[in-house]
Design a protein around this motif. Structure first.
Motif, PDB file in Angstrom:
ATOM      1  N   GLY A  53      -9.232   3.201  -3.813  1.00 47.54           N
ATOM      2  CA  GLY A  53      -9.073   3.014  -2.328  1.00 47.54           C
ATOM      3  C   GLY A  53      -8.713   4.897  -2.293  1.00 47.54           C
TER       4      GLY A  53
ATOM      5  N   LEU B 170       0.848  -0.862  -0.154  1.00 47.61           N
ATOM      6  CA  LEU B 170      -0.043   0.231  -0.012  1.00 47.61           C
ATOM      7  C   LEU B 170       1.282   0.871  -0.160  1.00 47.61           C
TER       8      LEU B 170
ATOM      9  N   ALA C 234      -3.565   6.468   5.753  1.00 44.95           N
ATOM     10  CA  ALA C 234      -3.729   5.912   7.178  1.00 44.95           C
ATOM     11  C   ALA C 234      -3.764   4.437   6.612  1.00 44.95           C
TER      12      ALA C 234
ATOM     13  N   THR D 181      -9.102  -3.620  -4.963  1.00 44.88           N
ATOM     14  CA  THR D 181      -8.383  -3.171  -6.126  1.00 44.88           C
ATOM     15  C   THR D 181      -7.353  -4.047  -6.387  1.00 44.88           C
TER      16      THR D 181
HETATM   17  C1  MCA Z   1      -3.417   4.713 -10.191  1.00 48.64           C
HETATM   18  N1  MCA Z   1      -4.769   5.766 -11.003  1.00 48.64           N
HETATM   19  C2  MCA Z   1      -5.431   5.933 -10.816  1.00 48.64           C
HETATM   20  C3  MCA Z   1      -5.698   5.556  -9.134  1.00 48.64           C
HETATM   21  N2  MCA Z   1      -4.098   4.995  -9.184  1.00 48.64           N
HETATM   22  N3  MCA Z   1      -7.363   6.636 -10.839  1.00 48.64           N
HETATM   23  C4  MCA Z   1      -8.044   5.792 -10.384  1.00 48.64           C
HETATM   24  N4  MCA Z   1      -8.367   5.994  -8.872  1.00 48.64           N
HETATM   25  C5  MCA Z   1      -7.025   4.906  -8.475  1.00 48.64           C
HETATM   26  N5  MCA Z   1      -7.326   4.912  -7.498  1.00 48.64           N
HETATM   27  C6  MCA Z   1      -4.385   6.295 -12.568  1.00 48.64           C
HETATM   28  C7  MCA Z   1      -3.464   6.096 -12.615  1.00 48.64           C
HETATM   29  O1  MCA Z   1      -2.583   7.984 -12.042  1.00 48.64           O
HETATM   30  C8  MCA Z   1      -2.669   5.792 -14.538  1.00 48.64           C
HETATM   31  O2  MCA Z   1      -3.617   7.778 -14.964  1.00 48.64           O
HETATM   32  C9  MCA Z   1      -4.391   4.855 -14.115  1.00 48.64           C
HETATM   33  O3  MCA Z   1      -5.115   5.586 -13.545  1.00 48.64           O
HETATM   34  C10 MCA Z   1      -3.105   3.554 -14.714  1.00 48.64           C
HETATM   35  O4  MCA Z   1      -2.424   3.580 -13.426  1.00 48.64           O
HETATM   36  P1  MCA Z   1      -2.477   2.413 -12.870  1.00 48.64           P
HETATM   37  O5  MCA Z   1      -0.734   1.814 -13.250  1.00 48.64           O
HETATM   38  O6  MCA Z   1      -3.344   0.944 -13.467  1.00 48.64           O
HETATM   39  O7  MCA Z   1      -2.344   2.535 -11.318  1.00 48.64           O
HETATM   40  P2  MCA Z   1      -1.581   1.845 -10.079  1.00 48.64           P
HETATM   41  O8  MCA Z   1      -0.018   2.729 -10.213  1.00 48.64           O
HETATM   42  O9  MCA Z   1      -1.161   0.321 -10.104  1.00 48.64           O
HETATM   43  O10 MCA Z   1      -2.326   1.997  -8.651  1.00 48.64           O
HETATM   44  C11 MCA Z   1      -3.610   1.573  -8.813  1.00 48.64           C
HETATM   45  C12 MCA Z   1      -3.768   1.436  -7.353  1.00 48.64           C
HETATM   46  C13 MCA Z   1      -3.593   2.322  -6.362  1.00 48.64           C
HETATM   47  C14 MCA Z   1      -2.729   0.482  -6.670  1.00 48.64           C
HETATM   48  C15 MCA Z   1      -5.161   0.715  -6.883  1.00 48.64           C
HETATM   49  O11 MCA Z   1      -4.344   3.511  -6.891  1.00 48.64           O
HETATM   50  C16 MCA Z   1      -3.181   2.143  -4.923  1.00 48.64           C
HETATM   51  O12 MCA Z   1      -1.947   1.791  -4.668  1.00 48.64           O
HETATM   52  N6  MCA Z   1      -4.485   2.434  -4.305  1.00 48.64           N
HETATM   53  C17 MCA Z   1      -4.516   2.153  -2.924  1.00 48.64           C
HETATM   54  C18 MCA Z   1      -5.379   3.582  -2.537  1.00 48.64           C
HETATM   55  C19 MCA Z   1      -5.130   3.641  -0.685  1.00 48.64           C
HETATM   56  O13 MCA Z   1      -3.723   3.303  -0.100  1.00 48.64           O
HETATM   57  N7  MCA Z   1      -5.944   4.199   0.161  1.00 48.64           N
HETATM   58  C20 MCA Z   1      -6.048   4.220   1.329  1.00 48.64           C
HETATM   59  C21 MCA Z   1      -6.477   5.822   2.178  1.00 48.64           C
HETATM   60  P3  MCA Z   1      -3.014   7.604 -16.450  1.00 48.64           P
HETATM   61  O14 MCA Z   1      -3.397   6.680 -17.111  1.00 48.64           O
HETATM   62  O15 MCA Z   1      -4.302   8.451 -16.474  1.00 48.64           O
HETATM   63  O16 MCA Z   1      -1.643   8.608 -16.001  1.00 48.64           O
HETATM   64  S1  MCA Z   1      -6.560   5.258   4.187  1.00 48.64           S
HETATM   65  C22 MCA Z   1      -8.368   5.378   3.893  1.00 48.64           C
HETATM   66  O17 MCA Z   1      -8.843   5.380   3.315  1.00 48.64           O
HETATM   67  C23 MCA Z   1      -8.828   4.754   5.277  1.00 48.64           C
HETATM   68  C24 MCA Z   1      -8.436   5.348   6.298  1.00 48.64           C
HETATM   69  C25 MCA Z   1      -9.353   3.119   5.752  1.00 48.64           C
HETATM   70  O18 MCA Z   1      -9.758   3.024   5.626  1.00 48.64           O
HETATM   71  O19 MCA Z   1      -8.225   3.208   5.144  1.00 48.64           O
END
Ligand code: MCA
Ligand code: AMP
Length: 512
Positions: A411, A209, A214, A257
């Protein structure tokens, strides 16, 4: 070579969450802390020394107790050491998503009033206008600015009410608020999670992550640190790398995801996951179909939990006992939750209402924003989450909707208002409605319905071009649809629910 000075020689530092990690690390100093690309990179003993050196370096560049340190850095062993050094030194850590653009940073830098800004080379924070102290950290730990420091700064004694971090979360007005989390919030939550998830002495965490939110920072990293568990450290989520390392891990945490992407891999099966004790999901709703398919493929019931930046972890499905698809489980020990119906009374069993929460996990308030802090709390001290939930007879909570206008994509939170403000400022745009619709990879995908001014020939490409310069990639609409007007109800309010219904199959159709 710097010498490590254990906390016992420096008096009690119990209020500092780092003291918890320190005592576990002292007890297991020979264990690997970070394993990168299957090679042990840093032991817990190294962690103690390097965070002490980095804390001494922070002092040398003028960071005192209570000072804020803004960090926009790629996930790396150096950025982990820097975070832990901030805790040790009593500085307030402010991580920023590496996707933020320079135009998004200006606000954080002026609002947070940091003493130091640390950035990775070529990220916007490296050059964003800021008059104070700056430092650069690359992914190469050997080039870290603290490594030549002979001194070790002992862990600073603090009160549990002292601030440890500020995490910015956007809001429905489009303006970000900094949630101030205290050392006491972080300590209480990680101890509750360690117990609830039956953390074992021989656990190994696969960490994929990001560490600027958080989930990756306070849930995944802290659980491992509390038990001095080895971390298989991945700088980003990459399904192939996870497949390689999963046989060596016992715990994996991710957003939905991650799980859908793993299920798309044919090699991801029961035998690969044989050593895993626990899969945890959170930050966004886990679809029932993902939960079920995962169980069929691997034999594991994903444990879904629910949290918020302001509240850390609030509810969790049980470790022992039924983990129910679509439910986030009951409140964690020591935390109270309640569902409040529209009329202000407690909702009946199964009746939807706004989820409110209270406990030692709750943030101390929004940075420099007492009005918003007051607005988001009830008179009896509960935090109003903005999530719509139901509670069953057994106290299991289901998140069934959101009272706040929020999209969660992969996320990451996207507040429509912030995106609409950027689109509405484009010449030729009358107004816009930004909504989330089902997306097979990100759960929800962001789209914009853009009403053009009469006579304007604005196109979706024009909108995309402007948005690209102003907003982080994950916030940008994947599609903009140009229309002559937005649907409104009799009160004149834009009917987003209508728009969501109209476009609900957009990604399913496009990606079919
Ligand atoms: C990357 N892109 C996205 C996202 N991530 N678009 C929409 N939503 C996203 N989440 C964009 C990139 O910039 C790129 O855009 C295109 O999508 C393709 O990227 P890709 O290589 O597929 O992306 P990636 O690097 O593989 O990332 C996807 C992911 C990442 C691994 C799912 O988003 C991620 O690590 N998400 C985790 C989020 C997280 O940790 N949330 C916790 C929040 P372009 O083509 O235009 O350049 S804490 C929270 O919510 C609370 C406290 C809780 O309960 O946990
Ligand atoms: P953040 O503001 O990034 O901390 O995101 C918090 C929000 O994520 C919550 O208010 C929920 O809307 C959502 N969330 C977190 N965990 C879950 C979950 N397991 N199921 C549904 N929504 C969740």
């Amino acid at each position: 070579m710097a010498q490590y000075t254990p906390i016992s020689e420096n008096g009690p530092s119990a209020g500092n969450v780092f003291a918890l990690f320190e005592s576990a690390a002292i007890a297991h100093s020979e264990r690997s802390f970070l394993v990168v690309d299957t090679k042990p990179l840093m032991s817990y003993s190294d962690m103690l020394t390097q965070t002490g050196q980095a804390a001494a370096w922070l002092r040398s560049v003028g960071v005192d107790v209570g000072d804020r340190v803004v960090v926009q850095a790629h996930k790396s062993p150096a950025s982990v050491v820097l975070y832990l050094a901030c805790l040790r030194a009593g500085a307030v850590f402010i991580p920023l998503n590496t996707a933020y653009q320079e135009s998004e940073l200006a606000y954080f830098l002026s609002d947070a009033e940091p003493s130091l800004v640390v950035a990775s080379p070529s990220l916007p924070a490296e050059t964003a206008p800021f008059a104070g102290a700056r430092a650069i950290i690359s992914g190469d730990l050997k080039a870290a600015p603290w490594l030549h420091f002979e001194d070790i700064l002992p862990t600073v004694p603090l009160q549990p009410s002292d601030p440890a971090a500020i995490l910015y979360t956007s809001g429905t007005t489009g303006r970000s608020k900094g949630a101030v989390l205290t050392h006491g919030n972080l300590s209480s939550n990680v101890m509750v999670l360690g117990k609830a998830w039956h953390w074992q002495d021989n656990d190994v965490l696969l960490h994929a992550l990001p560490i600027f939110h958080a989930h990756g920072l306070f849930v995944a990293l802290h659980c491992a640190l509390l038990h001095a568990s080895p971390i298989l450290f991945h700088e980003r989520f990459d399904a192939d790398a996870v497949l390689r390392d999963i046989p060596s891990a016992t715990v994996f945490m991710g957003v939905p995801t991650f799980y859908t992407r793993l299920l798309a891999e044919a090699a991801f099966d029961k035998s690969l996951c044989a050593g895993i004790r626990l899969f945890v999901s959170g930050s966004a709703p886990l679809l029932d179909t993902t939960f079920e398919e995962f169980e069929q493929r691997t034999g594991h019931f994903i444990l879904e939990r629910y949290g918020m930046t302001e509240a850390l972890m609030v509810t969790s499905n049980p470790y022992d006992g039924p983990r129910i698809a679509g439910s986030v489980g009951p409140a964690l020990p020591g935390i109270s939750v309640r569902v409040v119906a529209e009329n202000g009374a407690l909702a009946k069993t199964g009746e939807p209402g706004v989820l409110e929460m209270k406990g030692p996990n709750m943030f101390s308030g929004y940075w420099h924003n007492p009005e918003k802090t007051a607005e988001d709390h009830t008179a009896d001290g509960y935090f109003i989450s903005g999530d719509i939930a139901t509670e069953d007879e057994a106290g299991y909570i289901r998140i069934v909707g959101r009272a706040k206008d929020l999209i969660i994509s992969g996320g990451y939170n996207v507040y429509p208002k912030e995106v609409e403000m950027v689109i509405d400022a484009i010449e030729g745009v009358l107004e816009s409605a930004v909504i989330g619709v089902p997306h097979p990879d990100f759960g929800e995908g962001v789209i914009a319905i853009v009403a053009r001014e009469h006579g304007s020939s604005i196109t979706a490409d024009d909108v995309a071009m402007v948005v690209k310069g102003e907003l982080a990639a994950f916030k940008r609409p994947k599609t903009a649809i140009i229309v002559d007007e937005l649907p409104r109800n009799t009160m004149g309010k834009v009917q987003k629910a209508e728009l969501r219904k109209l476009h609900q199959d957009l990604f399913a159709r496009a990606l079919a």
